[in-house]
Structure formats: structure tokens, C-alpha cells
Scaffold this motif. Structure first.
Motif, PDB file in Angstrom:
ATOM      1  N   ASN A  30     -57.683 -39.608   8.540  1.00  0.00           N
ATOM      2  CA  ASN A  30     -57.587 -39.603   7.563  1.00  0.00           C
ATOM      3  C   ASN A  30     -58.080 -40.806   6.950  1.00  0.00           C
ATOM      4  OD1 ASN A  30     -56.625 -36.726   5.985  1.00  0.00           O
ATOM      5  ND2 ASN A  30     -55.487 -36.942   7.474  1.00  0.00           N
ATOM      6  N   LYS A  31     -58.116 -41.377   7.359  1.00  0.00           N
ATOM      7  CA  LYS A  31     -58.252 -43.201   7.837  1.00  0.00           C
ATOM      8  C   LYS A  31     -60.221 -43.231   6.827  1.00  0.00           C
ATOM      9  CE  LYS A  31     -58.461 -48.280   9.218  1.00  0.00           C
ATOM     10  NZ  LYS A  31     -58.845 -49.048   9.772  1.00  0.00           N
ATOM     11  N   LYS A  32     -60.275 -43.850   6.168  1.00  0.00           N
ATOM     12  CA  LYS A  32     -61.876 -43.874   5.020  1.00  0.00           C
ATOM     13  C   LYS A  32     -62.238 -45.324   5.967  1.00  0.00           C
ATOM     14  CE  LYS A  32     -60.959 -42.168   0.650  1.00  0.00           C
ATOM     15  NZ  LYS A  32     -61.134 -41.204   0.847  1.00  0.00           N
ATOM     16  N   ILE A  33     -63.464 -44.991   6.399  1.00  0.00           N
ATOM     17  CA  ILE A  33     -64.470 -46.067   7.797  1.00  0.00           C
ATOM     18  C   ILE A  33     -65.953 -45.331   7.059  1.00  0.00           C
ATOM     19  CG2 ILE A  33     -63.156 -45.898   9.610  1.00  0.00           C
ATOM     20  CD1 ILE A  33     -65.272 -43.676  10.575  1.00  0.00           C
ATOM     21  N   PRO A  34     -66.694 -46.166   6.744  1.00  0.00           N
ATOM     22  CA  PRO A  34     -68.305 -46.678   6.549  1.00  0.00           C
ATOM     23  C   PRO A  34     -68.907 -45.960   7.386  1.00  0.00           C
ATOM     24  CG  PRO A  34     -67.635 -48.931   6.867  1.00  0.00           C
ATOM     25  CD  PRO A  34     -66.395 -47.862   6.978  1.00  0.00           C
ATOM     26  N   MET A  35     -69.939 -44.937   7.091  1.00  0.00           N
ATOM     27  CA  MET A  35     -70.350 -44.073   7.708  1.00  0.00           C
ATOM     28  C   MET A  35     -71.724 -43.604   6.963  1.00  0.00           C
ATOM     29  SD  MET A  35     -68.696 -40.429   7.003  1.00  0.00           S
ATOM     30  CE  MET A  35     -67.091 -40.814   8.534  1.00  0.00           C
ATOM     31  N   THR A  36     -72.362 -42.927   7.763  1.00  0.00           N
ATOM     32  CA  THR A  36     -74.310 -42.641   7.396  1.00  0.00           C
ATOM     33  C   THR A  36     -74.033 -41.427   7.137  1.00  0.00           C
ATOM     34  OG1 THR A  36     -74.844 -44.475   7.555  1.00  0.00           O
ATOM     35  CG2 THR A  36     -75.910 -42.851   7.025  1.00  0.00           C
ATOM     36  N   ILE A  37     -74.135 -40.607   6.096  1.00  0.00           N
ATOM     37  CA  ILE A  37     -74.263 -38.869   5.947  1.00  0.00           C
ATOM     38  C   ILE A  37     -75.828 -38.922   5.951  1.00  0.00           C
ATOM     39  CG2 ILE A  37     -71.804 -38.774   5.316  1.00  0.00           C
ATOM     40  CD1 ILE A  37     -72.641 -38.614   2.747  1.00  0.00           C
ATOM     41  N   PHE A  38     -75.648 -37.087   6.195  1.00  0.00           N
ATOM     42  CA  PHE A  38     -76.923 -36.481   5.571  1.00  0.00           C
ATOM     43  C   PHE A  38     -76.861 -35.613   4.444  1.00  0.00           C
ATOM     44  CE2 PHE A  38     -79.067 -32.526   6.009  1.00  0.00           C
ATOM     45  CZ  PHE A  38     -79.839 -32.580   6.414  1.00  0.00           C
ATOM     46  N   SER A  39     -78.575 -36.225   3.449  1.00  0.00           N
ATOM     47  CA  SER A  39     -78.532 -35.115   2.229  1.00  0.00           C
ATOM     48  C   SER A  39     -79.765 -34.382   2.687  1.00  0.00           C
ATOM     49  CB  SER A  39     -78.012 -36.441   1.508  1.00  0.00           C
ATOM     50  OG  SER A  39     -79.231 -36.734   0.972  1.00  0.00           O
ATOM     51  N   TRP A  40     -80.239 -33.038   1.303  1.00  0.00           N
ATOM     52  CA  TRP A  40     -81.721 -33.023   1.783  1.00  0.00           C
ATOM     53  C   TRP A  40     -82.306 -34.312   1.201  1.00  0.00           C
ATOM     54  CZ3 TRP A  40     -83.857 -30.307   5.315  1.00  0.00           C
ATOM     55  CH2 TRP A  40     -82.862 -29.131   5.756  1.00  0.00           C
ATOM     56  N   ASP A  41     -81.868 -35.115   0.584  1.00  0.00           N
ATOM     57  CA  ASP A  41     -82.350 -35.908  -0.135  1.00  0.00           C
ATOM     58  C   ASP A  41     -82.600 -37.100   0.543  1.00  0.00           C
ATOM     59  OD1 ASP A  41     -82.553 -34.455  -2.658  1.00  0.00           O
ATOM     60  OD2 ASP A  41     -80.880 -35.021  -2.985  1.00  0.00           O
ATOM     61  N   GLY A  42     -82.194 -37.488   1.704  1.00  0.00           N
ATOM     62  CA  GLY A  42     -82.345 -38.766   2.395  1.00  0.00           C
ATOM     63  C   GLY A  42     -80.917 -38.970   3.002  1.00  0.00           C
ATOM     64  N   GLU A  43     -81.020 -40.003   4.144  1.00  0.00           N
ATOM     65  CA  GLU A  43     -79.513 -40.552   4.100  1.00  0.00           C
ATOM     66  C   GLU A  43     -78.543 -41.991   3.313  1.00  0.00           C
ATOM     67  OE1 GLU A  43     -79.804 -40.600   9.274  1.00  0.00           O
ATOM     68  OE2 GLU A  43     -80.200 -41.891   8.018  1.00  0.00           O
ATOM     69  N   LYS A  44     -77.109 -41.129   3.775  1.00  0.00           N
ATOM     70  CA  LYS A  44     -76.608 -41.620   2.455  1.00  0.00           C
ATOM     71  C   LYS A  44     -75.689 -42.462   3.051  1.00  0.00           C
ATOM     72  CE  LYS A  44     -77.156 -38.357  -1.579  1.00  0.00           C
ATOM     73  NZ  LYS A  44     -76.457 -37.569  -2.328  1.00  0.00           N
ATOM     74  N   ASP A  45     -75.392 -43.680   2.412  1.00  0.00           N
ATOM     75  CA  ASP A  45     -74.411 -45.286   3.372  1.00  0.00           C
ATOM     76  C   ASP A  45     -73.096 -44.949   2.555  1.00  0.00           C
ATOM     77  OD1 ASP A  45     -75.825 -45.793   5.718  1.00  0.00           O
ATOM     78  OD2 ASP A  45     -76.154 -47.217   4.028  1.00  0.00           O
ATOM     79  N   VAL A  46     -71.912 -44.632   2.906  1.00  0.00           N
ATOM     80  CA  VAL A  46     -70.979 -43.889   2.290  1.00  0.00           C
ATOM     81  C   VAL A  46     -69.550 -44.851   2.967  1.00  0.00           C
ATOM     82  CG1 VAL A  46     -71.681 -41.795   0.913  1.00  0.00           C
ATOM     83  CG2 VAL A  46     -70.195 -41.914   3.241  1.00  0.00           C
ATOM     84  N   VAL A  47     -68.384 -43.891   2.241  1.00  0.00           N
ATOM     85  CA  VAL A  47     -67.315 -44.546   2.921  1.00  0.00           C
ATOM     86  C   VAL A  47     -66.146 -43.301   2.920  1.00  0.00           C
ATOM     87  CG1 VAL A  47     -64.986 -46.637   2.508  1.00  0.00           C
ATOM     88  CG2 VAL A  47     -67.001 -46.909   1.834  1.00  0.00           C
ATOM     89  N   MET A  48     -66.030 -43.038   3.714  1.00  0.00           N
ATOM     90  CA  MET A  48     -65.377 -41.347   4.026  1.00  0.00           C
ATOM     91  C   MET A  48     -64.289 -41.591   5.178  1.00  0.00           C
ATOM     92  SD  MET A  48     -67.685 -37.751   3.999  1.00  0.00           S
ATOM     93  CE  MET A  48     -68.655 -37.932   2.298  1.00  0.00           C
ATOM     94  N   SER A  49     -63.771 -40.535   4.870  1.00  0.00           N
ATOM     95  CA  SER A  49     -62.971 -40.504   6.335  1.00  0.00           C
ATOM     96  C   SER A  49     -63.247 -39.370   7.246  1.00  0.00           C
ATOM     97  CB  SER A  49     -61.156 -39.514   6.042  1.00  0.00           C
ATOM     98  OG  SER A  49     -61.263 -38.635   5.363  1.00  0.00           O
ATOM     99  N   PRO A  50     -63.019 -39.133   8.570  1.00  0.00           N
ATOM    100  CA  PRO A  50     -63.903 -37.628   9.035  1.00  0.00           C
ATOM    101  C   PRO A  50     -63.440 -36.624   9.128  1.00  0.00           C
ATOM    102  CG  PRO A  50     -62.540 -40.126  11.065  1.00  0.00           C
ATOM    103  CD  PRO A  50     -62.049 -40.076   8.922  1.00  0.00           C
TER     104      PRO A  50
END
Length: 772
Positions: free
Chosen positions: A401-421
């Protein structure tokens, strides 16, 4: 004065010969010592210096070469490598690259024999006066260092190798020795070519062929002089002068290379002045398994290839094999485009459909409690944390549940976010998944393979790796068994509820999709076209589930099939890979051809080392196969489940057969389509069966899966370079034994209602999965 001169001159005459003699002794002694030292190094005297590469290694220098995967139309699909290296021929090098390399790295390359005395003297002199005039290593020495790993531990385990100062001298000596041997064994062109094919340019590019593609997306022969200068600049330091990560350093080094070309007459001053201010324009593409055409296919193909290599003594990642596949790069592109276009739109609908709610629900449409907490325990991240903290749940939950920087998929292109696993897992569980495969039924050659919506973020392959319930797309196997047992397309059955006793004493009474029974007569052809469940229940009761199992297995279904009545409605999991192969049996006159994707393998020299022929089985009679084609055509005719979508939405007017499928609660949407020389299938659903649309209007096969097929076929037919037939299905050579015109066939023929009468009034005790 005269006397003094007489006494001094004899002293001078005796002094100089001694100096000359001493110098000669020192020189000859030093030369002899050098020769003895070099000889001692070459034989590793008393194991003082470490081994040299043996002559066999010298005669057959080996560097790791990428194995390349080619499509049937000779387009490169991808590579398998530890080092991304593709060898190049000398004639494929541009002259400007060769000139830039020689001017910068070894201007006397054509003159020396592996060692450049002038360069060595320059280096020695610069060391004595404390300045730097550049390195003294020739291209041949650099090749020796890189090719034979002369500075690696394997060749430097001698007694003196750990003595400070001596280690470097020994390294250099070995490189001199190997350079001279290389010059004796190879031509200058061969030496230069070996050097350019093994050098690591950074960004996972080994060799000039890969470097040109990685940084400029070009073949080396197409490089312009300033682009060649950029790549030659990397020989000094690939990281410091990287045009991607250190563009200013790269530009400066490029200009140094071009100034050297001016100095040695390979470029005019005017050309240099025009180019030196020009910015470096990259088309940067690092090759890896996440990008490029057919990534899911490449991964699945690698599983087969690795096994073949183990059994036949090859290294897929280093032996430079050329693997030729059945995939058509044009069809593959169209399949990926069709998938992306449709799934992007469907995902938007799915998000809107579940807005404000989580999509993981049970059969009562209630959210499944602790679903994410259970699902995350199946991930690699959870297993690593569990091992790290020895099962301590508090510590595990903290990091989940610890938020970490990650790159996630979206249909509008990848997004850099801070999100927990944990939030990441919930996010990805909202996505629909899909698979698509197209195959030539006569050969079993797979022409297109799309295993998912995005390989980088969703590695799981839904063509061959995943198996799901096929719903009504399984019904053609039941109807095939019926035809083999005396039923015909025009045979009529009443649409009424059917209940079948089960071994446990319960009754299986499947509903139709609309939970209604019309009481009307349905020919088998019409029943299949409209996917009437009650007719399937009638047939499975007459034939038995084991007969259906044997028919499906004979046609290539390899997954376990549960021999229960509900199998008639597709309740056992199957793969899309098997389903496409099985449907090919109908089109191919009853002969099942194993779906296949590799035609031949060549070694790095172009010698064919393996040819592959698919397995075949005479699964059905030619007449049975044709009757099933006739049956499947009904779905694409007025009243059939595929008619509107294929004929109106996609504008497909040619003869084709089809079958839609939707499983319980819309968990799986399927579509299978056949034409005379192309069979294809699509599956769409959630990663988990509990994730799906809540309404059949949105989640049925003809809405969720069929559009991928329709769009794909539109694109295929629009490409005139593809030879995909629009002709009618060929008829058997021998006359049919049954009448296909039901108006003629059913004259005087009564419906068989024995079974309906027997079970019509039995109570409905259990309502199992109703399939469409």
C-alpha cells in the motif's frame, strides 16, 4: 700543445667504442629480452601470464549473434538475443562510415600489420612529456581485445597478472600478439567487418547494423556522413557520447570525427562547415520484446524454438539463426489495428458501465469481498515480499500500500503516476483482455496472432496460453457429431424446454438466451444460426456427452473436456489456438491440420537446418465437413447472429460462415469466422471470470468479439497484395447424399418429438449455465 693533443686523442678513441658497444649490448639485450618476453607471454611460461586464445578460436572467432524471426512475406518480426547483434557484409557499409572510422581510429590501418609503431612512439613520447596525443591501439588491437576478451579473468589468471603495472603491460602484449595473428589470418576488410559487427554502441545495440537501426532507424548503407560520424564517435565512449542521453557531448564528438575526415582528405572544409552546426536528429528505437510487430507471437514462438534448440544443440540467443514463420506481416498489422480500434472503444464503454463501482462481482451481481487482497497474492511482487518478511502480513501490507512512482498503461498512451501496488492491481483489473488468431486452413499456417491488448503491460497470451469457456462456439462440434450420426441440416426439432437427468439425481434444464421457448420447429441449420440452446440439449441427450468429447478431440481440441450434458453449451475451457484449428477442419474438407507457425530454420550461413511439416488427421468425411460449412453460413445470413454486424456494419458481401458465443453472465465473448482460405477467431473478456459487463446487450459475442473479426477482414480484403479469396466455398467432388434445400427435404418428413414428449413436463430443479 702538441704533446697534450697526442695524449688526449688516444683516450677519445678508446672511450667512444665502449659507449657504442654498450649501447649495442643494451639494444640487442633489450630486443632479445622483448622477444623472449613476448614468446614467454605467448606460451604462458610457468603460468606467469595467463593463457592466450588457442588457434582454433583464432580461426573461428565467435561472437554472439541475434537470431532473427521472419514473416512469410520476408519482413523481420523481431530478434532473440542476449546481445542485439546482426552481422553485416562489407558491401553494405557506406563509404563515409569507413572513412570516418579510419580517419578517427586508425589512419594507417591499411599500412600496418596489426601494430602501428608510429602511433606507439607518439604515445610513448606523450607519456614522457606528460601530454596526451591519443591512443596507440590499432583497429586490429581493439578487435583482439573485444573479440577474445583479452582482459577477462579467463585469460588473466597468471601469477604476474595481479602485480600493479605488469597487468596492463601483459594485457597490451596479448593484444599485440593476437593483432599480429589476426592480420596473418584475415584480410583488412574482414578485420574491419569483424570489429564493426562486435562493437557495443550502447542502448543495447551490438554491431553497426543494430546501431544504425537503434539510433536512426536506418540500414547502415543509408547513413549520411554526419550520422556515420555520430556512430563512429561512440567508439571512444558509448555512454559519454550517447546521442540519446548526452546529445551535446555527442555533437561535439561528431564534429571531432568530421574534422579528422577533413584533415585526412575524406571531407572538404566546406562540407564540414555546413554540417558542424547541424543538430543530431534521431529516430531512436531500442529493440526489445515489448515493441514491434507480433510481440505475443514472438514470445510463444520462442518457447517452441528454445526446446528445439536444446534438442538440436543450438543457442537461440547467440547462434544467429534465421527462423522463417507463417505469419503474414500485413495481416498481422491489420489484426493488431483491428484489436486496438475495437478494444479502445469497448474499454471506454466498460469504464462508463462500471463508473463508481468495482467490476468484480458474483452471480448475484454483488461485489466480491476482499477480491484485490486475494488476487494480489498470486503476483510475483507478493511472493517476493512474503519471502523477504517471512510471511509477516503487516510488513507485506505496508509495502503493498506504499505509493511509488510507476508507469501505467492507458488507451491514450502510457502515464507516469504515483500509485501503490494494490491500487495498480485494482486499476488493471478494470481492463478487458482479448485474443485473436487467423489461420490458413489448408496448410495450418497461422497468419496473424494477437495475444492481448498490450504486451508490455499485459504479458499473458490469450491465444494459446489462456483457456476459457467457449460458449456457443463449441456447438458446431455437437452438430458435427449429429450429422455423423444420421442427422441433417434440414432435420427439424421443436424449441421446447429439455431436461436431462444427471448422475447425482438432479436435472439439467438449460434456458434459451431470452429465457423463452417458442414451441416452433427449427431445422438444425437455423437452430445453429440462431444459437438455440434447447436444440443443443436435445442433441446432446440423443448423442451422449462422450460422443461430443470424442468429436471435439478428433478435431484438435486438446484441453480437458468434461463429458457432461452442459458441454453441449461450451462449459469446458478451450484455447483460441485449438478452436481456430478445429474450425479449419470444416473448410479443409474434413482434414484437421495442426496450427503451425515455423516453416524452416537456417543457420547463420544460410544453410537450412530444419524444415517443419504439420501433423494432419482425417477427422471428418468430406461431406460432413461441407455440410457443417453450409450450417455455419447460416449465421451470416438474414436471421443469423452474425448477419447484421458482418454484412451491414463491415460491408462483407462474400460467402462466409460464422458462430458467436457468450458464456454465463457475459464472462466470455467469442466469435469464429470462416472463409475458403482463412479461418479466424476472437475472444474478449476480463482477466478474471468475475469481471464482465452486466448486460448481454453489451457483453455478447456479436457485440464484444465479432467486430474485431469484421474490421480485420475489411482491411485484409482492401489490401490487393493479399490473396484472400472472396469466392464461394468449394463443393465436394462427389454428389451430396442429402438435400440442402429444406423446402424439398422436409416434404413428408415429420419432426421427431419423442424426446420432447418424454421430458416436456419434468420439473426444472437446476438451471445450469445458459449459453448463447
Amino acid at each position: 700543445m702538441t704533446t697534450r693533443q697526442k695524449t688526449v686523442e688516444p683516450q677519445k678513441r678508446s672511450y667512444y667504442p665502449k659507449i657504442a658497444t654498450t649501447l649495442w649490448v643494451v639494444f640487442l639485450g633489450g630486443f632479445a629480452t622483448l622477444i623472449l618476453y613476448i614468446y614467454a607471454v605467448s606460451i604462458n611460461f610457468l603460468n606467469l601470464f595467463g593463457e592466450l586464445p588457442n588457434m582454433r578460436t583464432l580461426e573461428n572467432p565467435k561472437s554472439a549473434l541475434s537470431s532473427e524471426l521472419y514473416s512469410a512475406d520476408n519482413a523481420i518480426l523481431g530478434k532473440y538475443f542476449r546481445e542485439n547483434r546482426t552481422p553485416i557484409e562489407y558491401d553494405d557499409l557506406p563509404e563515409n562510415f569507413i572513412n570516418a572510422l579510419i580517419a578517427t581510429e586508425d589512419v594507417r590501418f591499411e599500412e600496418h600489420s596489426g601494430i602501428d609503431p608510429e602511433a606507439m612512439a607518439r604515445v610513448a613520447g606523450s607519456i614522457m612529456i606528460g601530454s596526451s596525443k591519443g591512443g596507440g591501439s590499432t583497429l586490429t588491437q581493439q578487435l583482439a581485445k573485444n573479440l577474445f576478451k583479452t582482459r577477462g579473468e579467463d585469460l588473466n589468471n597468471g601469477v604476474l597478472n595481479d602485480v600493479p603495472g605488469l597487468r596492463t603491460l601483459i594485457h597490451k602484449t596479448k593484444e599485440w600478439i593476437m593483432a599480429v595473428k589476426l592480420e596473418k589470418s584475415y584480410t583488412k576488410k574482414e578485420i574491419m567487418l569483424m570489429y564493426l559487427n562486435i562493437f557495443e554502441f550502447g542502448s543495447n545495440a551490438f554491431g553497426v547494423e543494430s546501431a544504425a537501426k537503434t539510433f536512426f532507424n536506418k540500414k547502415p548503407i543509408d547513413l549520411e556522413v554526419h550520422e556515420s560520424a555520430v556512430l563512429v564517435g561512440l567508439f571512444k565512449n558509448p555512454n559519454f557520447y550517447s546521442p540519446k542521453f548526452n546529445p551535446e557531448n555527442s555533437k561535439h564528438r561528431r564534429n571531432v570525427v568530421m574534422s579528422q575526415m577533413v584533415k585526412y582528405g575524406f571531407m572538404t572544409e566546406e562540407e564540414y562547415q555546413q554540417l558542424k552546426e547541424k543538430d543530431i536528429k534521431l529516430d531512436y528505437r531500442v529493440e526489445n520484446q515489448n515493441v514491434g510487430l507480433a510481440p505475443y507471437f514472438r514470445t510463444e514462438a520462442s518457447k517452441f524454438l528454445q526446446q528445439w534448440c536444446r534438442e538440436n544443440g543450438y543457442d537461440l540467443y547467440a547462434d544467429g539463426l534465421k527462423i522463417y514463420t507463417t505469419i503474414d506481416s500485413r495481416m498481422q498489422k491489420y489484426a493488431e489495428q483491428a484489436m486496438e480500434e475495437h478494444m479502445k472503444a469497448q474499454q471506454k464503454l466498460f469504464f462508463e458501465h462500471w463508473k463508481g463501482r468495482n467490476p468484480w462481482i458474483d452471480r448475484n451481481n454483488q461485489e466480491i469481498k476482499n477480491f484485490p487482497e486475494t488476487a494480489i497474492k498470486r503476483t510475483d511482487r507478493y511472493r517476493r515480499l512474503n519471502a523477504r518478511f517471512d510471511g509477516n502480513q503487516d510488513s507485506i501490507n505496508y509495502y503493498l500500500n506504499k505509493k511509488i512512482p510507476m508507469t501505467i498503461f492507458s488507451w491514450d498512451g502510457e502515464k507516469d503516476v504515483v500509485m501503490s501496488p494494490m491500487d495498480s492491481l485494482k486499476y488493471y483489473k478494470h481492463f478487458l483482455q482479448a485474443g485473436f488468431m487467423a489461420m490458413e486452413p489448408q496448410t495450418g499456417h497461422i497468419k496473424a496472432w494477437v495475444g492481448g491488448v498490450n504486451y508490455k503491460h499485459f504479458k499473458y497470451d490469450h491465444v494459446k496460453q489462456g483457456a476459457r469457456q467457449p460458449g456457443s462456439t463449441f456447438k458446431p462440434f455437437l452438430y458435427t457429431a449429429a450429422i455423423e450420426n444420421g442427422y441433417y441440416p434440414c432435420y427439424e426439432v421443436i424449441d421446447t424446454q429439455v431436461c436431462i437427468p444427471l448422475p447425482d439425481g438432479n436435472m439439467w434444464c438449460p434456458n434459451n438466451a431470452d429465457n423463452k421457448y417458442s414451441g416452433q420447429k427449427f431445422t438444425l441449420r437455423k437452430a445453429l444460426a440462431e444459437s438455440v440452446n434447447s436444440i443443443s440439449a436435445y442433441l446432446i441427450n440423443k448423442l451422449g456427452a462422450e460422443t461430443l468429447v470424442q468429436t471435439a478431440k478428433r478435431m484438435g481440441i486438446s484441453t480437458p473436456l468434461d463429458p457432461t450434458p452442459s458441454l453441449a453449451l461450451g462449459t469446458s475451457d478451450v484455447t483460441l489456438f485449438d478452436m481456430v484449428g478445429a474450425y479449419g477442419t470444416f473448410v479443409n474438407g474434413g482434414t484437421w491440420v495442426e496450427p503451425n507457425f515455423i516453416t524452416r530454420i537456417e543457420d547463420k550461413h544460410g544453410n537450412v537446418i530444419a524444415d517443419f511439416a504439420p501433423k494432419t488427421v482425417e477427422a471428418l468425411s468430406e461431406e460432413t465437413a461441407y455440410l457443417m460449412v453450409h450450417m455455419l453460413k447460416a449465421a451470416a445470413e438474414p436471421g443469423g447472429t452474425a448477419y447484421y454486424g458482418l454484412r451491414h456494419r463491415n460491408g462483407l458481401k462474400n460467402e462466409m460462415g460464422a458462430k458467436t458465443g457468450t458464456t454465463q453472465n457475459q464472462s466470455d465473448a467469442w466469435f469464429m469466422g470462416i472463409t475458403p482460405n482463412l479461418v479466424a477467431g476472437t475472444w474478449v473478456g476480463g482477466e478474471d471470470r468475475s469481471i464482465h459487463f452486466r448486460t448481454i446487450a453489451l457483453g455478447q459475442g456479436n457485440k464484444l468479439a465479432m467486430p474485431v473479426y469484421g474490421s480485420f477482414m475489411q482491411k485484409v480484403y482492401a489490401d490487393k497484395s493479399l490473396d484472400v479469396s472472396k469466392a464461394a466455398f468449394p463443393k465436394p467432388l462427389t454428389p451430396l447424399s442429402v438435400e440442402l434445400d429444406c423446402a424439398k427435404y422436409n416434404q413428408g418428413v415429420r419432426v421427431d418429438s419423442t424426446m420432447q414428449d418424454e421430458f416436456l413436463n419434468l420439473p426444472t430443479q437446476i438451471d445450469f449455465d445458459a449459453e448463447i
